[in-house]
Every structure is written in C-alpha cells, then in structure tokens.
Motif scaffolding. Structure first.
Motif, short mmCIF file in Angstrom:
data_model
loop_
_atom_site.label_atom_id
_atom_site.label_comp_id
_atom_site.label_asym_id
_atom_site.label_seq_id
_atom_site.Cartn_x
_atom_site.Cartn_y
_atom_site.Cartn_z
N PRO A 172 40.43 40.69 37.79
CA PRO A 172 41.54 41.39 37.14
C PRO A 172 41.12 42.66 36.42
CG PRO A 172 40.93 39.44 35.90
CD PRO A 172 40.14 39.39 37.17
N LEU A 173 41.94 43.66 36.54
CA LEU A 173 41.87 44.83 35.67
C LEU A 173 42.98 44.64 34.64
CD1 LEU A 173 40.67 47.63 35.01
CD2 LEU A 173 42.54 48.60 36.34
N VAL A 174 42.65 44.15 33.50
CA VAL A 174 43.54 43.77 32.40
C VAL A 174 44.47 42.64 32.83
CG1 VAL A 174 45.17 44.54 30.61
CG2 VAL A 174 43.40 46.10 31.44
N ASP A 175 45.59 42.95 33.49
CA ASP A 175 46.64 41.94 33.68
C ASP A 175 46.78 41.42 35.11
OD1 ASP A 175 47.57 44.39 34.58
OD2 ASP A 175 49.64 43.98 34.03
N ARG A 176 46.12 42.04 36.07
CA ARG A 176 46.28 41.61 37.46
C ARG A 176 45.10 42.11 38.28
NH1 ARG A 176 50.05 46.07 39.55
NH2 ARG A 176 50.03 47.48 37.76
N PRO A 177 44.91 41.53 39.47
CA PRO A 177 43.74 41.92 40.26
C PRO A 177 43.68 43.42 40.53
CG PRO A 177 44.70 39.93 41.16
CD PRO A 177 45.65 40.41 40.09
N LEU A 178 42.45 43.92 40.56
CA LEU A 178 42.23 45.33 40.86
C LEU A 178 42.94 45.74 42.13
CD1 LEU A 178 40.73 48.06 40.64
CD2 LEU A 178 38.77 46.94 41.77
N LEU A 179 42.93 44.88 43.14
CA LEU A 179 43.54 45.23 44.42
C LEU A 179 45.04 45.44 44.31
CD1 LEU A 179 42.64 45.78 47.31
CD2 LEU A 179 42.93 43.34 47.82
#
Length: 340
Positions: A27-34
């Motif tokens: 995750p990037l903060v709140d959800r996956p980077l993708l």
C-alpha cells in the motif's frame, strides 16, 4: 491509448515484506501502489493495460477482481523473467499499432503522461524516455542528451556522487522499436533496445520534468514515499497526517507522530508510540510499545513494552513483549525476542 506495466520484479531489497506480497501491491497510504498507477493512467486517457509477472502471480488475483471498470486489464503469464525489454516485446501483440506507454510498476510518480505523449509526437521519436534529475546518480547511471533532448548515450553508474538525469522507468514507444529482437528471451530495454536504436540513427528522446518520482526499492524509500504523500508532495493525493485507516483503533493515550501511517484494522494500544513508521493492515502494537523508523507487515504484532527501531517486520511476525530489535528484518510468521 494502451500501456504495459512491468510487475515482474522480485523486490529483494524490500524483504521480508515482499516474501508474501508483491512490491507493486504494497500500500501507498490507503491502497496498493498499483491502484494509484492505474488511476493515473486513466486520468491520462489510457483505457487498456497489460500486466505480466512470473513472481507471486497468484497474489494479483484479489487486485484484478476488485479493479472494475477502466482501464481494461489484460494479464499475460510470463513463464520466466524476461527483463524489461523482453516483457514489453512479449506484450506487443496486445498494444495495437500506435505508440504505447510502458513503465515500471514499482515507481510512484505524478508525471504528466499527456505532456509526455505530446512531446513524443512532436519529436517523431521511436522512443521517448522520461528522465528524472537526481543529486547522486551512483545507484542509477546517467542519460546524456543533446540540447533538444535527443539521447546521446547511456553512461555507467558513476563511482562518485554526481548529479544528472536518470532513466525514470516510463517510456513512450513505437512498436517498430523492437524489430529484429527475438521474442521469448530475456532482453534489457536499457542496455540492448535503446542503444540499438541510437546506433541505427533512430530518434530516442529524453523527456525532462519536475514531476515527483520515487523508486520504491528499499524500506527507506518506501517509507519516504508514504510521508511525501502525507506532506502533499504528490499531485492529486491528499491525506490527513498522521493517517489512520478504516477500522483502526488508536488508544487516546497512544502517541502518533505526523509521519505515521496506520493501516486498516490496526490496533495501537495505550501509551504506545509510532513515529516515522508504516503499519500495514491488521497489525497490533501493544501497550507501551514503541515503533520508530520502521515498517510492520500485515498482521504483525509488537508485544507490550517492546521497541521496534529502524526495522522491518514481516507478515504475521511477532516481536515479543519487552523485546528490543534494532536494524533488524524479521521474516514472516516468526518471532523476534531480542535484538541481535
């Protein structure tokens, strides 16, 4: 417009996190980077994305199921790692006849892809490479360009700290750029395809911008990207700092520094402290514990009074009550009782 997103890397420098989860799905903060990458592609007119990976392929299943609507995502199974150029070449029959985007899936950037495309078309280029300026290029190598942006050469990694332009891992490509290369074999776009194009006189251009860019290859850079997002350094992303995800419980007596990311369902008990750290979903931090300059993987547990300092704790791993670990990497599903 179509894009190929490269998600085949093994994320070795991010272990133990990547022993159970693909780097692009962290995750990037709140959800996956993708998810962030897909959203940005849609904002710039991409409606079809090809993904391919030979590592932890099954872990992408939930992501593909929850990613409904645009863009259409097409999966290609890569029987063995093909490197950057080989993976793109393997997807050529899925990208159509027009120029297409290709990018590394483990990079977070707010690069203006619409402007990149306009530059590519104005230059009549066979390939356009997004460039990023760094103060220390020792980890990357340098890209030399003429005054009009035409790429002259790719230089080896310098021995000393020097500033310059590096390959930022986002490309706009003419499918004919891959003519003459055999499919199904490992192929580097950086050391084989681009030098071949330049050597044959084809136009390869570098696109400079002041966009945010971070390669999430190490725990330090992964944490840094989270905090940059909290600080508002990425265009289009806004978060409260510290960030506390849905369903998380933070005791009123616990102390969270502004640079703290608390994932969904996390529990931070009384008198605990979290600073400069990322705590992934389902983790638990016991009463009086400290987590500083660290990353806790999903469902990790830090016991009462324990201290986790400059460390990475893998999925469902435990740090025993009262233990102190520093500069450690705790494998998934294991227990750390004291600092090495």
């Amino acid at each position: 417009m179509r894009a190929v997103v490269l998600v085949g890397g093994q994320g070795t420098r991010l272990r133990p996190l990547t022993e159970t989860l693909k780097k692009e799905l962290l995750p990037l903060v709140d959800r996956p980077l993708l998810h962030h990458t897909m959203d940005r592609l849609v904002r710039h007119g991409v409606d079809h994305v090809v993904l391919s990976s030979s590592y932890l392929e099954a872990s992408f299943g939930p992501f593909l199921e929850e990613r409904n609507g645009s863009p259409v995502i097409e999966w290609i199974t890569e029987p063995e790692p093909l490197d950057t150029g080989g993976a793109i070449l393997n997807a050529l029959d899925r990208v159509g006849d027009e120029a297409f985007l290709a990018m590394n899936g483990d990079v977070i950037t707010d690069l203006d892809l619409t402007e990149l495309r306009s530059f590519h078309e104005r230059s009549s280029a066979a390939a356009t490479i997004a460039l990023h300026r760094v103060e220390d290029a020792r980890a990357f190598g340098l890209v030399s360009t003429a005054s009009d942006g035409r790429v002259l050469e790719f230089r080896e990694k310098p021995a000393e700290a020097v500033s310059g332009d590096i390959n930022a891992g986002t490309y706009l490509l003419d499918r004919r750029a891959f003519e003459g290369f055999p499919a199904g074999e490992p192929l580097s776009i950086e050391t084989a395809v681009f030098p071949a194009l330049i050597g044959s006189g084809r136009a390869v251009y570098g696109f400079r911008s002041d966009a945010y860019w971070m390669d999430l290859g190490t725990p330090e850079k992964y944490r840094r990207a989270q905090f940059d997002a909290l600080d508002g350094r990425m265009h289009g992303l806004r978060y409260e700092a510290p960030y506390v995800g849905p369903g998380a419980h933070v005791d009123p007596t616990a102390r969270l520094a502004p640079h703290a990311v608390i994932g969904a369902g996390v529990r931070v008990e009384r008198d605990a402290e979290v600073a400069e750290s990322v705590v992934l979903a389902g983790a638990r931090i016991g009463a009086g514990a400290r987590v500083l300059d660290s990353i806790l993987g999903p469902n990790a547990e830090v016991g009462e009074g324990a201290s986790v300092l400059e460390s990475v704790v893998g999925e469902s791993a435990q740090v025993g009550a009262g233990a102190t670990i520093e500069d450690a990497r705790v494998p998934p599903f294991t227990e750390a009782r004291a600092s090495d």
